[in-house]
Design a protein around this motif. Structure first.
Motif, PDB file in Angstrom:
ATOM      1  N   ASP A  57       0.840  -1.211   0.000  1.00  0.00           N
ATOM      2  CA  ASP A  57       0.000   0.000   0.000  1.00  0.00           C
ATOM      3  C   ASP A  57       0.870   1.254   0.000  1.00  0.00           C
ATOM      4  OD1 ASP A  57      -2.227  -1.616   0.121  1.00  0.00           O
ATOM      5  OD2 ASP A  57      -2.571  -1.311   2.262  1.00  0.00           O
ATOM      6  N   VAL A  58       1.946   1.237   0.774  1.00  0.00           N
ATOM      7  CA  VAL A  58       2.835   2.395   0.848  1.00  0.00           C
ATOM      8  C   VAL A  58       3.460   2.659  -0.516  1.00  0.00           C
ATOM      9  CG1 VAL A  58       4.899   3.380   1.911  1.00  0.00           C
ATOM     10  CG2 VAL A  58       3.335   1.994   3.288  1.00  0.00           C
ATOM     11  N   LEU A  59       3.885   1.596  -1.183  1.00  0.00           N
ATOM     12  CA  LEU A  59       4.493   1.752  -2.499  1.00  0.00           C
ATOM     13  C   LEU A  59       3.494   2.337  -3.493  1.00  0.00           C
ATOM     14  CD1 LEU A  59       6.870   1.397  -4.346  1.00  0.00           C
ATOM     15  CD2 LEU A  59       6.232  -0.995  -4.668  1.00  0.00           C
ATOM     16  N   TYR A  60       2.263   1.868  -3.440  1.00  0.00           N
ATOM     17  CA  TYR A  60       1.239   2.439  -4.313  1.00  0.00           C
ATOM     18  C   TYR A  60       1.036   3.917  -4.000  1.00  0.00           C
ATOM     19  CZ  TYR A  60      -3.212   4.015  -5.989  1.00  0.00           C
ATOM     20  OH  TYR A  60      -4.187   4.789  -6.559  1.00  0.00           O
ATOM     21  N   ILE A 107       2.839  11.217  -6.679  1.00  0.00           N
ATOM     22  CA  ILE A 107       3.391  11.881  -7.866  1.00  0.00           C
ATOM     23  C   ILE A 107       2.263  12.485  -8.684  1.00  0.00           C
ATOM     24  CG2 ILE A 107       4.673  11.541 -10.016  1.00  0.00           C
ATOM     25  CD1 ILE A 107       6.077   9.162  -8.576  1.00  0.00           C
ATOM     26  N   HIS A 108       1.224  11.694  -8.918  1.00  0.00           N
ATOM     27  CA  HIS A 108       0.088  12.167  -9.710  1.00  0.00           C
ATOM     28  C   HIS A 108      -0.582  13.358  -9.041  1.00  0.00           C
ATOM     29  CE1 HIS A 108      -4.132  12.140 -11.159  1.00  0.00           C
ATOM     30  NE2 HIS A 108      -3.554  11.883 -12.322  1.00  0.00           N
ATOM     31  N   ILE A 109      -0.751  13.303  -7.728  1.00  0.00           N
ATOM     32  CA  ILE A 109      -1.394  14.391  -6.990  1.00  0.00           C
ATOM     33  C   ILE A 109      -0.590  15.676  -7.128  1.00  0.00           C
ATOM     34  CG2 ILE A 109      -1.941  15.224  -4.673  1.00  0.00           C
ATOM     35  CD1 ILE A 109      -2.701  12.324  -3.956  1.00  0.00           C
ATOM     36  N   GLU A 110       0.737  15.586  -7.004  1.00  0.00           N
ATOM     37  CA  GLU A 110       1.585  16.776  -7.097  1.00  0.00           C
ATOM     38  C   GLU A 110       1.546  17.389  -8.488  1.00  0.00           C
ATOM     39  OE1 GLU A 110       3.588  18.537  -4.823  1.00  0.00           O
ATOM     40  OE2 GLU A 110       2.297  17.423  -3.446  1.00  0.00           O
ATOM     41  N   VAL A 111       1.566  16.538  -9.518  1.00  0.00           N
ATOM     42  CA  VAL A 111       1.513  17.053 -10.885  1.00  0.00           C
ATOM     43  C   VAL A 111       0.181  17.746 -11.133  1.00  0.00           C
ATOM     44  CG1 VAL A 111       1.498  16.427 -13.336  1.00  0.00           C
ATOM     45  CG2 VAL A 111       3.128  15.339 -11.787  1.00  0.00           C
ATOM     46  N   GLU A 113      -0.122   6.735 -14.130  1.00  0.00           N
ATOM     47  CA  GLU A 113       0.902   7.158 -15.082  1.00  0.00           C
ATOM     48  C   GLU A 113       0.251   7.782 -16.313  1.00  0.00           C
ATOM     49  OE1 GLU A 113       4.569   7.560 -17.196  1.00  0.00           O
ATOM     50  OE2 GLU A 113       3.952   7.571 -15.103  1.00  0.00           O
ATOM     51  N   LEU A 114      -0.755   7.111 -16.849  1.00  0.00           N
ATOM     52  CA  LEU A 114      -1.480   7.668 -17.988  1.00  0.00           C
ATOM     53  C   LEU A 114      -2.256   8.912 -17.574  1.00  0.00           C
ATOM     54  CD1 LEU A 114      -2.802   4.435 -19.751  1.00  0.00           C
ATOM     55  CD2 LEU A 114      -0.947   5.946 -20.502  1.00  0.00           C
ATOM     56  N   GLY A 115      -2.651   8.950 -16.307  1.00  0.00           N
ATOM     57  CA  GLY A 115      -3.374  10.113 -15.805  1.00  0.00           C
ATOM     58  C   GLY A 115      -2.540  11.376 -15.876  1.00  0.00           C
ATOM     59  N   ILE A 116      -1.227  11.258 -15.672  1.00  0.00           N
ATOM     60  CA  ILE A 116      -0.340  12.419 -15.789  1.00  0.00           C
ATOM     61  C   ILE A 116      -0.338  12.929 -17.228  1.00  0.00           C
ATOM     62  CG2 ILE A 116       2.078  13.165 -15.716  1.00  0.00           C
ATOM     63  CD1 ILE A 116       2.418  11.306 -13.283  1.00  0.00           C
ATOM     64  N   THR A 117      -0.237  12.008 -18.178  1.00  0.00           N
ATOM     65  CA  THR A 117      -0.319  12.394 -19.585  1.00  0.00           C
ATOM     66  C   THR A 117      -1.667  13.025 -19.891  1.00  0.00           C
ATOM     67  OG1 THR A 117       1.199  10.617 -20.221  1.00  0.00           O
ATOM     68  CG2 THR A 117      -0.158  11.561 -21.963  1.00  0.00           C
ATOM     69  N   ASP A 118      -2.731  12.451 -19.327  1.00  0.00           N
ATOM     70  CA  ASP A 118      -4.081  12.976 -19.577  1.00  0.00           C
ATOM     71  C   ASP A 118      -4.248  14.407 -19.062  1.00  0.00           C
ATOM     72  OD1 ASP A 118      -4.902  10.691 -20.857  1.00  0.00           O
ATOM     73  OD2 ASP A 118      -5.858   9.808 -19.089  1.00  0.00           O
ATOM     74  N   ILE A 119      -3.514  14.743 -17.993  1.00  0.00           N
ATOM     75  CA  ILE A 119      -3.564  16.119 -17.486  1.00  0.00           C
ATOM     76  C   ILE A 119      -3.121  17.088 -18.580  1.00  0.00           C
ATOM     77  CG2 ILE A 119      -2.423  17.749 -15.918  1.00  0.00           C
ATOM     78  CD1 ILE A 119      -2.353  15.461 -13.840  1.00  0.00           C
ATOM     79  N   PHE A 120      -2.061  16.717 -19.286  1.00  0.00           N
ATOM     80  CA  PHE A 120      -1.547  17.601 -20.332  1.00  0.00           C
ATOM     81  C   PHE A 120      -2.373  17.518 -21.605  1.00  0.00           C
ATOM     82  CE2 PHE A 120       2.051  17.265 -17.459  1.00  0.00           C
ATOM     83  CZ  PHE A 120       2.350  18.601 -17.315  1.00  0.00           C
ATOM     84  N   ILE A 121      -2.939  16.355 -21.875  1.00  0.00           N
ATOM     85  CA  ILE A 121      -3.858  16.249 -23.011  1.00  0.00           C
ATOM     86  C   ILE A 121      -5.066  17.151 -22.778  1.00  0.00           C
ATOM     87  CG2 ILE A 121      -5.485  14.701 -24.165  1.00  0.00           C
ATOM     88  CD1 ILE A 121      -3.384  12.496 -23.943  1.00  0.00           C
ATOM     89  N   TRP A 133      -2.657  -3.164  -7.754  1.00  0.00           N
ATOM     90  CA  TRP A 133      -1.915  -1.915  -7.629  1.00  0.00           C
ATOM     91  C   TRP A 133      -1.142  -1.607  -8.904  1.00  0.00           C
ATOM     92  CZ3 TRP A 133      -4.778   0.173  -4.773  1.00  0.00           C
ATOM     93  CH2 TRP A 133      -4.919   0.030  -3.391  1.00  0.00           C
ATOM     94  N   LYS A 134      -0.657  -2.634  -9.605  1.00  0.00           N
ATOM     95  CA  LYS A 134       0.003  -2.389 -10.889  1.00  0.00           C
ATOM     96  C   LYS A 134      -0.939  -1.667 -11.842  1.00  0.00           C
ATOM     97  CE  LYS A 134       3.175  -6.339 -10.959  1.00  0.00           C
ATOM     98  NZ  LYS A 134       3.500  -7.625 -11.614  1.00  0.00           N
ATOM     99  N   LYS A 135      -2.185  -2.125 -11.877  1.00  0.00           N
ATOM    100  CA  LYS A 135      -3.175  -1.505 -12.739  1.00  0.00           C
ATOM    101  C   LYS A 135      -3.398  -0.055 -12.345  1.00  0.00           C
ATOM    102  CE  LYS A 135      -7.958  -1.969 -14.331  1.00  0.00           C
ATOM    103  NZ  LYS A 135      -9.220  -2.748 -14.217  1.00  0.00           N
ATOM    104  N   LYS A 136      -3.484   0.202 -11.037  1.00  0.00           N
ATOM    105  CA  LYS A 136      -3.696   1.566 -10.549  1.00  0.00           C
ATOM    106  C   LYS A 136      -2.507   2.465 -10.899  1.00  0.00           C
ATOM    107  CE  LYS A 136      -7.608   1.636  -8.075  1.00  0.00           C
ATOM    108  NZ  LYS A 136      -8.668   2.658  -8.232  1.00  0.00           N
ATOM    109  N   VAL A 137      -1.294   1.932 -10.761  1.00  0.00           N
ATOM    110  CA  VAL A 137      -0.090   2.711 -11.067  1.00  0.00           C
ATOM    111  C   VAL A 137      -0.072   3.095 -12.544  1.00  0.00           C
ATOM    112  CG1 VAL A 137       2.422   2.617 -11.258  1.00  0.00           C
ATOM    113  CG2 VAL A 137       1.306   1.816  -9.177  1.00  0.00           C
ATOM    114  N   LEU A 138      -0.415   2.139 -13.413  1.00  0.00           N
ATOM    115  CA  LEU A 138      -0.458   2.431 -14.843  1.00  0.00           C
ATOM    116  C   LEU A 138      -1.528   3.472 -15.154  1.00  0.00           C
ATOM    117  CD1 LEU A 138      -0.004  -1.145 -16.368  1.00  0.00           C
ATOM    118  CD2 LEU A 138       1.659   0.717 -16.332  1.00  0.00           C
ATOM    119  N   GLU A 139      -2.651   3.374 -14.458  1.00  0.00           N
ATOM    120  CA  GLU A 139      -3.707   4.369 -14.642  1.00  0.00           C
ATOM    121  C   GLU A 139      -3.231   5.756 -14.203  1.00  0.00           C
ATOM    122  OE1 GLU A 139      -6.940   2.809 -12.400  1.00  0.00           O
ATOM    123  OE2 GLU A 139      -7.569   1.388 -13.946  1.00  0.00           O
TER     124      GLU A 139
END
Length: 220
Positions: free
Chosen positions: A73-76, A82-86, A144-152, A136-142
């Motif tokens: 959970d901590v790792l997730y 990171i996503h929250i800060e971006v 990660e793409l969420g950061i890109t989606d912020i800029f999209i 959690w892998k799925k959430k991390v990938l989501e």
């Protein structure tokens, strides 16, 4: 040692907690995350124990389990931070009345500064995501793409405003991915890039490259 037997709750992402106050949960989890990153980096994910995490964050082991259910959970939560800060950095740039390239430039600069501040978080995310449970892998990938989606989303909003030409969806997607990758490249390559550039110089040069992709639309 027995864990606290309070009833467990789940936040929106499925991370267990025993605390009902969401603001306190966010505050304490961020404390845990920021205290833990260097432990994972220094000792490795597998050798870092929950007891070590609790001590570093200033919690008892029982108190730690009031905010997370496991080391995974901590790792997730590191990845989520990171996503929250971006998202926070970009949203703050949108609060101004400026449009066009100036707003985009400021958003990119703020994103790159987040990557500078959270360098260890980003490196850790990519190095140890493989050890996470599948959910959690799925959430991390989501995320990660969420950061890109912020800029999209930002590019979609700025398309055709100020001095930015109208951009088609493919260009918006490609530029969004470029911004995301170039920001994280600073984290991956800082060990050599920082010998040649400050983060501000890096941001300025990469922004020129990104704007070049955008303004190329005027010529096509």
């Amino acid at each position: 040692m027995k864990r606290n037997q309070k009833k467990k709750l789940m936040d929106d992402n499925g991370v267990p907690t025993q605390i009902k106050n969401p603001d306190l949960v966010r505050e304490r989890r961020r404390q845990i995350v920021d205290s833990t990153v260097h432990l994972f980096v220094e000792h490795g994910y597998h050798k870092t124990t929950t007891r070590m995490i609790a001590k570093e964050a200033g919690f008892s082991i029982g108190s730690l389990y009031e905010y997370v259910g496991s080391k995974e959970d901590v790792l997730y939560l590191v990845c989520e931070a990171i996503h929250i800060e971006v998202n926070k950095a970009v949203e703050e740039t949108l609060s101004c009345s400026e449009q066009g390239a100036k707003t985009l430039t400021e958003a990119i600069r703020e994103f790159f500064l987040v990557c500078e501040r959270m360098n260890d978080h980003i490196l850790l995310m990519y190095h140890v995501t493989q050890f996470l449970p599948d959910k959690w892998k799925k959430k991390v990938l989501e995320n990660e793409l969420g950061i890109t989606d912020i800029f999209i989303g930002l590019l979609t909003r700025l398309s055709g405003t100020g001095d930015i030409p109208v951009l088609d969806s493919k260009t918006i997607s490609l530029v969004g991915h470029n911004i995301s990758v170039l920001g994280q490249m600073w984290a991956f390559r800082r060990w050599v890039l920082a010998k040649q550039f400050s983060i501000h110089e890096y941001s300025e040069l990469q922004t020129r490259f990104i704007l070049g992709l955008i303004f190329q639309q005027k010529k096509s």
